[in-house]
Design an enzyme around this catalytic site. Sequence first.
Site, PDB file in Angstrom:
ATOM      1  N   ASN A  12       0.865  -1.179   0.000  1.00  0.00           N
ATOM      2  CA  ASN A  12       0.000   0.000   0.000  1.00  0.00           C
ATOM      3  C   ASN A  12       0.902   1.229   0.000  1.00  0.00           C
ATOM      4  O   ASN A  12       1.522   1.551   1.003  1.00  0.00           O
ATOM      5  CB  ASN A  12      -0.882  -0.034   1.265  1.00  0.00           C
ATOM      6  CG  ASN A  12      -1.724   1.219   1.409  1.00  0.00           C
ATOM      7  OD1 ASN A  12      -1.794   2.047   0.502  1.00  0.00           O
ATOM      8  ND2 ASN A  12      -2.380   1.363   2.561  1.00  0.00           N
ATOM      9  N   LYS A  14       0.027   4.213  -0.219  1.00  0.00           N
ATOM     10  CA  LYS A  14      -0.638   5.367   0.412  1.00  0.00           C
ATOM     11  C   LYS A  14      -0.464   6.607  -0.493  1.00  0.00           C
ATOM     12  O   LYS A  14      -0.449   6.457  -1.710  1.00  0.00           O
ATOM     13  CB  LYS A  14      -0.110   5.575   1.835  1.00  0.00           C
ATOM     14  CG  LYS A  14      -0.185   4.271   2.647  1.00  0.00           C
ATOM     15  CD  LYS A  14       0.036   4.451   4.117  1.00  0.00           C
ATOM     16  CE  LYS A  14      -0.074   3.096   4.816  1.00  0.00           C
ATOM     17  NZ  LYS A  14      -0.009   3.178   6.271  1.00  0.00           N
ATOM     18  N   HIS A  99      -9.424   1.256   5.010  1.00  0.00           N
ATOM     19  CA  HIS A  99      -8.149   1.387   5.726  1.00  0.00           C
ATOM     20  C   HIS A  99      -8.372   2.304   6.937  1.00  0.00           C
ATOM     21  O   HIS A  99      -9.157   3.241   6.867  1.00  0.00           O
ATOM     22  CB  HIS A  99      -7.084   1.970   4.785  1.00  0.00           C
ATOM     23  CG  HIS A  99      -5.712   1.892   5.371  1.00  0.00           C
ATOM     24  ND1 HIS A  99      -5.257   2.781   6.322  1.00  0.00           N
ATOM     25  CD2 HIS A  99      -4.703   1.006   5.169  1.00  0.00           C
ATOM     26  CE1 HIS A  99      -4.020   2.442   6.666  1.00  0.00           C
ATOM     27  NE2 HIS A  99      -3.663   1.373   5.982  1.00  0.00           N
ATOM     28  N   GLU A 101      -6.716   4.658   8.039  1.00  0.00           N
ATOM     29  CA  GLU A 101      -6.481   6.074   7.747  1.00  0.00           C
ATOM     30  C   GLU A 101      -7.715   6.705   7.113  1.00  0.00           C
ATOM     31  O   GLU A 101      -8.017   7.874   7.337  1.00  0.00           O
ATOM     32  CB  GLU A 101      -5.231   6.219   6.859  1.00  0.00           C
ATOM     33  CG  GLU A 101      -3.961   5.970   7.681  1.00  0.00           C
ATOM     34  CD  GLU A 101      -2.791   5.396   6.904  1.00  0.00           C
ATOM     35  OE1 GLU A 101      -2.801   5.429   5.670  1.00  0.00           O
ATOM     36  OE2 GLU A 101      -1.853   4.888   7.569  1.00  0.00           O
ATOM     37  N   GLU A 169      -5.023  -4.912  10.667  1.00  0.00           N
ATOM     38  CA  GLU A 169      -3.978  -3.912  10.853  1.00  0.00           C
ATOM     39  C   GLU A 169      -4.217  -3.180  12.170  1.00  0.00           C
ATOM     40  O   GLU A 169      -5.012  -2.221  12.212  1.00  0.00           O
ATOM     41  CB  GLU A 169      -3.997  -2.893   9.707  1.00  0.00           C
ATOM     42  CG  GLU A 169      -3.740  -3.494   8.342  1.00  0.00           C
ATOM     43  CD  GLU A 169      -3.195  -2.465   7.356  1.00  0.00           C
ATOM     44  OE1 GLU A 169      -2.104  -2.714   6.831  1.00  0.00           O
ATOM     45  OE2 GLU A 169      -3.833  -1.418   7.140  1.00  0.00           O
ATOM     46  N   GLY A 175       3.027   2.154  10.808  1.00  0.00           N
ATOM     47  CA  GLY A 175       4.032   3.209  10.675  1.00  0.00           C
ATOM     48  C   GLY A 175       4.801   3.503  11.952  1.00  0.00           C
ATOM     49  O   GLY A 175       5.479   4.528  12.045  1.00  0.00           O
ATOM     50  N   SER A 214       3.704  -2.274  10.266  1.00  0.00           N
ATOM     51  CA  SER A 214       5.152  -2.417  10.483  1.00  0.00           C
ATOM     52  C   SER A 214       5.692  -3.781  10.073  1.00  0.00           C
ATOM     53  O   SER A 214       6.601  -4.316  10.716  1.00  0.00           O
ATOM     54  CB  SER A 214       5.522  -2.087  11.937  1.00  0.00           C
ATOM     55  OG  SER A 214       5.248  -0.724  12.204  1.00  0.00           O
TER      56      SER A 214
END
Length: 251
Positions: A12, A14, A99, A101, A169, A175, A214
């Site tokens: 991904n 992003k 996702h 985010e 996730e 991250g 990660s």
Amino acid sequence: MTTTISPLIAGNWKMNGTRASLDELSVLASMLTTGEAPRAIVVVCPPATIVAAAARQGATAGIQIGGQDCHTEGSGAHTGDIAAGMLADAGAQYVIIGHSERRAEHGETNDQVRLKAVAAIAAGLKPIICVGETEAQRDSGQAESVVAGQLAGSVPDAAENHEVNIAYEPIWAIGTGRTPSNEEIAAMHACIRQALVDRFGDKGLSIRILYGGSLKPQNAREILAVENVNGGLVGGASLLAKDFYTIISAV
Ligand code: 13P
């Protein structure tokens, strides 16, 4: 039982990547074609602006392309949005949906995520539906119930007879360089598997459950070997062909 599921590694990107980034995709393509044949399905999800170019470029190496989001509707007055059919038209086969985010920054609800997955399936795309708890939810012992609720609300009934992938996730692992322990990953993936089997019967045994958060060259081998981990969704480490290839090779 789950060993019959073909593993999948998705990158991904992003909001990273311009046409210049296609060079990195070329490097990955040549690694995949010159090295040992990958044991995983390889998917790269670049920004929408380069989906079509990436699809053309990835094809020779068998790299499949995914979008990072799609609208619930097939077309219409939705400025700035992208319909699933447009991604398919540009050469995508997959699309990431829900996702964390997008759930956080765009307020996407489980209902919207489910409708997006339905739209993706209608357009012939294979959704990768993301779920995962916050750190506070894990600390207060709610991780499994939060994820169970997201699964119940976000996964469409159509998963019974279409390919749908789940990506677990944990938000606190995205991250950050931190990951759950292998035991925590195994426990959550077992819970997800059980929820899928309870809802979809035997079909639930063949739905891929990816781990994301990660995932790196350094930890890929052990995480990807955890029971019920059928592949990975990789953020940062998918931006460099060398790192992404190492993760693919860890399958
Ligand atoms: P990182 O691999 O950068 O933690 O991102 C994970 C992710 O959000 C993939 O969708």
